[in-house]
Design an enzyme around this catalytic site. Structure first.
Site, PDB file in Angstrom:
ATOM      1  N   SER A 128       2.768  38.760  18.416  1.00 12.83           N
ATOM      2  CA  SER A 128       3.629  37.598  18.651  1.00 12.83           C
ATOM      3  C   SER A 128       3.798  37.273  20.139  1.00 12.83           C
ATOM      4  O   SER A 128       4.132  38.158  20.941  1.00 12.83           O
ATOM      5  CB  SER A 128       5.003  37.905  18.038  1.00 12.83           C
ATOM      6  OG  SER A 128       6.014  37.169  18.677  1.00 12.83           O
ATOM      7  N   GLY A 129       3.622  36.014  20.467  1.00 11.05           N
ATOM      8  CA  GLY A 129       3.847  35.583  21.846  1.00 11.05           C
ATOM      9  C   GLY A 129       5.297  35.776  22.249  1.00 11.05           C
ATOM     10  O   GLY A 129       5.599  36.225  23.362  1.00 11.05           O
ATOM     11  N   LEU A 130       6.196  35.462  21.318  1.00  7.63           N
ATOM     12  CA  LEU A 130       7.625  35.634  21.604  1.00  7.63           C
ATOM     13  C   LEU A 130       7.935  37.101  21.889  1.00  7.63           C
ATOM     14  O   LEU A 130       8.605  37.431  22.873  1.00  7.63           O
ATOM     15  CB  LEU A 130       8.443  35.144  20.394  1.00  7.63           C
ATOM     16  CG  LEU A 130       9.936  35.451  20.436  1.00  7.63           C
ATOM     17  CD1 LEU A 130      10.619  34.700  21.573  1.00  7.63           C
ATOM     18  CD2 LEU A 130      10.606  35.116  19.097  1.00  7.63           C
ATOM     19  N   ASP A 154       9.213  32.946  26.443  1.00  8.84           N
ATOM     20  CA  ASP A 154       8.025  32.625  25.642  1.00  8.84           C
ATOM     21  C   ASP A 154       7.498  31.251  26.075  1.00  8.84           C
ATOM     22  O   ASP A 154       7.392  30.322  25.281  1.00  8.84           O
ATOM     23  CB  ASP A 154       8.430  32.639  24.158  1.00  8.84           C
ATOM     24  CG  ASP A 154       7.244  32.443  23.237  1.00  8.84           C
ATOM     25  OD1 ASP A 154       6.090  32.615  23.683  1.00  8.84           O
ATOM     26  OD2 ASP A 154       7.475  32.103  22.052  1.00  8.84           O
ATOM     27  N   ASP A 192      -1.220  35.755  18.542  1.00  6.57           N
ATOM     28  CA  ASP A 192      -0.579  34.463  18.712  1.00  6.57           C
ATOM     29  C   ASP A 192      -1.051  33.960  20.077  1.00  6.57           C
ATOM     30  O   ASP A 192      -0.501  34.325  21.115  1.00  6.57           O
ATOM     31  CB  ASP A 192       0.938  34.681  18.682  1.00  6.57           C
ATOM     32  CG  ASP A 192       1.717  33.456  19.098  1.00  6.57           C
ATOM     33  OD1 ASP A 192       1.105  32.389  19.281  1.00  6.57           O
ATOM     34  OD2 ASP A 192       2.949  33.581  19.230  1.00  6.57           O
ATOM     35  N   ASP A 243      -0.866  31.156  21.494  1.00  4.92           N
ATOM     36  CA  ASP A 243      -0.168  29.964  21.989  1.00  4.92           C
ATOM     37  C   ASP A 243      -1.097  28.740  21.879  1.00  4.92           C
ATOM     38  O   ASP A 243      -1.647  28.496  20.828  1.00  4.92           O
ATOM     39  CB  ASP A 243       0.331  30.182  23.425  1.00  4.92           C
ATOM     40  CG  ASP A 243       1.443  31.226  23.493  1.00  4.92           C
ATOM     41  OD1 ASP A 243       2.039  31.506  22.433  1.00  4.92           O
ATOM     42  OD2 ASP A 243       1.710  31.753  24.574  1.00  4.92           O
ATOM     43  N   GLU A 292      -2.013  26.885  18.674  1.00  9.99           N
ATOM     44  CA  GLU A 292      -1.121  25.837  18.199  1.00  9.99           C
ATOM     45  C   GLU A 292      -1.386  24.534  18.941  1.00  9.99           C
ATOM     46  O   GLU A 292      -1.793  24.539  20.112  1.00  9.99           O
ATOM     47  CB  GLU A 292       0.348  26.274  18.356  1.00  9.99           C
ATOM     48  CG  GLU A 292       0.793  26.530  19.777  1.00  9.99           C
ATOM     49  CD  GLU A 292       2.073  27.364  19.859  1.00  9.99           C
ATOM     50  OE1 GLU A 292       2.084  28.504  19.343  1.00  9.99           O
ATOM     51  OE2 GLU A 292       3.059  26.881  20.435  1.00  9.99           O
ATOM     52  N   LYS A 329       3.310  26.014  26.942  1.00  5.64           N
ATOM     53  CA  LYS A 329       4.112  25.720  25.748  1.00  5.64           C
ATOM     54  C   LYS A 329       5.488  26.362  25.894  1.00  5.64           C
ATOM     55  O   LYS A 329       5.739  27.118  26.833  1.00  5.64           O
ATOM     56  CB  LYS A 329       3.424  26.260  24.490  1.00  5.64           C
ATOM     57  CG  LYS A 329       2.906  27.651  24.560  1.00  5.64           C
ATOM     58  CD  LYS A 329       3.817  28.817  24.167  1.00  5.64           C
ATOM     59  CE  LYS A 329       4.848  28.648  23.152  1.00  5.64           C
ATOM     60  NZ  LYS A 329       4.855  29.710  22.126  1.00  5.64           N
ATOM     61  N   ASN A 346       8.670  28.132  23.106  1.00  5.21           N
ATOM     62  CA  ASN A 346       8.864  28.569  21.733  1.00  5.21           C
ATOM     63  C   ASN A 346       9.312  27.416  20.841  1.00  5.21           C
ATOM     64  O   ASN A 346      10.117  26.573  21.241  1.00  5.21           O
ATOM     65  CB  ASN A 346       9.910  29.700  21.700  1.00  5.21           C
ATOM     66  CG  ASN A 346       9.997  30.323  20.329  1.00  5.21           C
ATOM     67  OD1 ASN A 346      10.717  29.844  19.464  1.00  5.21           O
ATOM     68  ND2 ASN A 346       9.216  31.369  20.117  1.00  5.21           N
ATOM     69  N   SER A 347       8.782  27.401  19.631  1.00  5.80           N
ATOM     70  CA  SER A 347       9.025  26.291  18.710  1.00  5.80           C
ATOM     71  C   SER A 347      10.493  26.129  18.323  1.00  5.80           C
ATOM     72  O   SER A 347      10.907  25.068  17.864  1.00  5.80           O
ATOM     73  CB  SER A 347       8.201  26.496  17.445  1.00  5.80           C
ATOM     74  OG  SER A 347       6.845  26.603  17.775  1.00  5.80           O
ATOM     75  N   ARG A 401      -2.536  26.250  14.213  1.00  7.91           N
ATOM     76  CA  ARG A 401      -1.120  26.123  13.864  1.00  7.91           C
ATOM     77  C   ARG A 401      -0.676  24.693  14.114  1.00  7.91           C
ATOM     78  O   ARG A 401      -0.841  24.156  15.215  1.00  7.91           O
ATOM     79  CB  ARG A 401      -0.334  27.103  14.712  1.00  7.91           C
ATOM     80  CG  ARG A 401       1.155  26.851  14.783  1.00  7.91           C
ATOM     81  CD  ARG A 401       1.803  28.089  15.351  1.00  7.91           C
ATOM     82  NE  ARG A 401       3.077  27.829  15.956  1.00  7.91           N
ATOM     83  CZ  ARG A 401       3.804  28.765  16.558  1.00  7.91           C
ATOM     84  NH1 ARG A 401       3.350  30.010  16.653  1.00  7.91           N
ATOM     85  NH2 ARG A 401       4.969  28.463  17.087  1.00  7.91           N
ATOM     86  N   HIS A 416       3.974  25.467  10.479  1.00  6.24           N
ATOM     87  CA  HIS A 416       5.230  25.997  11.006  1.00  6.24           C
ATOM     88  C   HIS A 416       6.377  25.039  10.723  1.00  6.24           C
ATOM     89  O   HIS A 416       6.181  23.809  10.710  1.00  6.24           O
ATOM     90  CB  HIS A 416       5.101  26.224  12.510  1.00  6.24           C
ATOM     91  CG  HIS A 416       6.003  27.315  13.013  1.00  6.24           C
ATOM     92  ND1 HIS A 416       6.590  28.249  12.202  1.00  6.24           N
ATOM     93  CD2 HIS A 416       6.408  27.633  14.278  1.00  6.24           C
ATOM     94  CE1 HIS A 416       7.312  29.080  12.920  1.00  6.24           C
ATOM     95  NE2 HIS A 416       7.228  28.732  14.188  1.00  6.24           N
TER      96      HIS A 416
HETATM   97  C1  SPV Z   1       5.790  33.961  17.858  1.00  6.76           C
HETATM   98  O1  SPV Z   1       6.082  34.932  17.189  1.00  6.76           O
HETATM   99  O2  SPV Z   1       5.651  34.031  19.081  1.00  6.76           O
HETATM  100  C2  SPV Z   1       5.574  32.683  17.234  1.00  6.76           C
HETATM  101  C3  SPV Z   1       6.276  32.382  16.029  1.00  6.76           C
HETATM  102  O3  SPV Z   1       4.874  31.863  17.775  1.00  6.76           O
HETATM  103  S1  SPV Z   1       7.666  31.529  16.470  1.00  6.76           S
HETATM  104  O4  SPV Z   1       8.431  32.313  17.373  1.00  6.76           O
HETATM  105  O5  SPV Z   1       8.308  31.302  15.212  1.00  6.76           O
HETATM  106  O6  SPV Z   1       7.245  30.273  17.080  1.00  6.76           O
HETATM  107 MG    MG Z   2       4.458  32.253  19.671  1.00  7.11          MG
END
Ligand code: SPV
Ligand code: MG
Length: 537
Positions: A43-45, A55, A82, A84, A111, A117, A119-120, A156, A187
């Site tokens: 996970s990027g986060l 993130d 992930d 990004d 994505e 980017k 975080n979503s 994504r 997502h």
């Molecule tokens: C992550 O885990 O970094 C994701 C998922 O991209 S989210 O945090 O839901 O965007």
């Molecule tokens: Mg991410």
């Protein structure tokens, strides 16, 4: 096991709902695998969080790469990074794919947003989407760059996050699919699964669809299963659980100024070693490092039963009584081995069949009931020609006492405890010694020798208690053998202990060097000693 890219492909295309768990470093990857997961979400986060940054591409892509290399090395299951936005345009994506393949990463998810980017779940509807054609160029370049046909690029779609709705999501899915995408991650930031279910209904089986139910976490997993999704990603639950655990521990340690209360609540250091695979390194050291084998051999006298231990010795000698999951004898052999003593001989007697470790060698004193220590000693030395340490099967001690004996360079040396008055043997038979000088700070460095040894010395002449540990050089072994042999003709030989022999050697003017020390050994003669030994180990 098949290659990781193929393993991931199989998960993506399987008819069952599969699961990826978030991991963010080597140890979390390993923990997730041990829990039973078949794949990981890098996970990027979570990776940026464990670096302590946002993130928002604050960690560079090579820092991410370095991190997932550790994850990949620490686990055997496939990882989907992930990725990004792919960290730039088509050119960055194709370089990324090459670098991921070099690190045995099975898949990447990119994505349809712009670099950098964020975080979503942070102001999702303000986030700008990539142009469809431009994003398709990233997909195509990535697919063209992969060397392994099984490497997967998942795309994504952020259309729901950015507030564009189902029509835009489907339009993008179609274009990405055409460009070569191996699957869609749809997502949504809603707390219900309506968006992703609507998408799946329309998209049907065109390509595998992955979901990340972080926000719609209360949706029963069967809903995803029934809808025919390919993979569910539990996207941040390892980092979140570790954050909570660390916060609680930090607060507790700070507030109590102690680590006592959390000791049993946290993973042991041993568990860290296990996860790190320390045992494999120890085995490798055995294989690869030159052996620094000591030529000194050890003799452990363990023939007696140890009646004072009661029913614990009904079926085994005292040396085999268990202490912290290991016999007393094994604790002693561990001590010798930690001092690189390879050849260890045990003199057995009572219930000798109970002692049969294949790596030890044995001499048997079958007349153990009618004889004493010196008879057992004789059984052993008659078969040994190198330097020897000698100790008893009921005496635990720290390896550093062997080191002190080694440092003495005398042909015969014994370790003596200066604090004999505090000894557990105080009111029972103990080997007291009188020496050429008592222990004192003034005579540090002096060579001190034994003058007399026995169980009945006058209290005011006692300088210490022999711990039962001795070192004898091979140079004087012929003399030692001869003298034991001579004593064996004596009518009292059967009752002679080691101290009788040393007293005999003193009379012969054989120097016996005294190594004074304090504690760090334990004689196990009673059940109370056994309890004490538990703490010693
Ligand atoms: C992550 O885990 O970094 C994701 C998922 O991209 S989210 O945090 O839901 O965007
Ligand atoms: Mg991410």
């Amino acid at each position: 096991m098949s290659k990781k890219t193929k393993q991931f492909r199989d998960l993506l295309l399987s008819n069952n709902l599969e699961f990826l768990l978030e991991a963010h470093n080597g140890i979390s990857a390993k923990i997730a695998q041990e829990a039973g997961f078949k794949g990981l979400w890098a996970s990027g986060l979570a990776i940026s969080a464990q670096y302590g940054v946002r993130d928002s591409n604050e960690a560079s892509w090579t820092q991410v790469l370095e991190n997932i290399e550790f994850m990949s090395d620490a686990s055997d299951i496939p990882i989907m990074l992930d990725g990004d936005t792919g960290y730039g345009n088509f050119n960055n994506v194709r370089r990324l794919v090459k670098k991921l393949e070099q690190r045995n990463i099975a898949a990447v998810c990119i994505e349809d947003k712009l670099y950098p980017k964020t975080n979503s779940f942070i102001d999702g509807n303000k986030q700008e989407l990539a142009g469809i054609d431009e994003f398709c160029s990233r997909i195509k370049a990535g697919k063209d760059a992969q060397a392994d046909d099984d490497f997967s690029i998942v795309t994504r779609i952020e259309a729901f996050i950015a507030g564009w709705g189902l029509g835009e999501a489907l339009k993008r899915a179609e274009a990405y699919h055409e460009a070569g995408s191996d699957g869609i991650l749809i997502h949504s930031a809603r707390s219900d699964p309506s968006e992703i279910l609507a998408f799946k209904k329309e998209w049907s089986e065109t390509s595998p669809v992955i979901v990340v139910p972080t926000k719609y976490y209360s949706t029963p997993t069967e809903v995803f299963e029934d809808a025919g999704f390919s993979i569910v990603i539990w996207a941040n639950h390892m980092i979140r659980s570790s954050i909570r655990a660390m916060q609680e521990s930090a607060r507790e340690i700070h507030d109590s100024s102690s680590i006592l209360t959390i000791e049993n609540e946290i993973a042991s250091v041993k568990e860290i070693f296990r996860l790190q695979g320390v045992s494999e390194l120890i085995e490798a050291e055995e294989n690869y490092l030159p052996r620094k084998e000591s030529t000194t051999e050890a003799i452990i006298l363990a023939a007696s039963r140890g009646e004072a231990m009661g029913s614990l010795t009904n079926h085994q000698p005292k040396a085999m009584i268990s202490l912290k999951n290991k016999s007393i004898l094994e604790h002693i052999t561990d001590t010798y081995r930690s001092h690189d003593v390879e050849r260890i001989h045990v003199v057995r007697g009572y219930k000798k069949e109970a002692i049969n470790f294949p790596e030890l060698s044995y001499f048997d004193n079958d007349d153990y009931e009618n004889t004493s220590e010196l008879s057992s000693f004789q059984k052993a030395i008659d078969n040994v020609d190198s330097d020897i340490y000698c100790s008893f099967g009921d005496v635990l001690f720290k390896p550093y006492l062997l080191q002190l004996l080694d440092e003495s360079k005398d042909d015969l040396a014994i370790t003596v405890d200066t604090q004999w008055q505090d000894s557990v043997n105080k009111d029972r038979a103990a080997d007291y010694v009188t020496c050429s000088e008592p222990h004192s700070r003034e005579n540090y460095g002096d060579s001190i020798f034994l003058k007399s040894i026995g169980e009945t010395l006058d209290a005011d002449s006692i300088h210490g208690e022999w711990m039962g540990i001795a070192k004898i050089s091979s140079k004087i072994l012929p003399m030692i053998k001869k003298e034991v042999d001579a004593l064996s003709k004596h009518e009292d030989f059967h009752s002679m202990k080691m101290h009788h022999f040393f007293e005999h050697l003193c009379r012969l003017k054989q120097p016996i060097r005294i190594i004074y020390s304090t504690g760090n050994w334990l004689d196990i003669d009673s059940l109370e000693d056994l309890i004490r030994a538990n703490n010693f180990i």
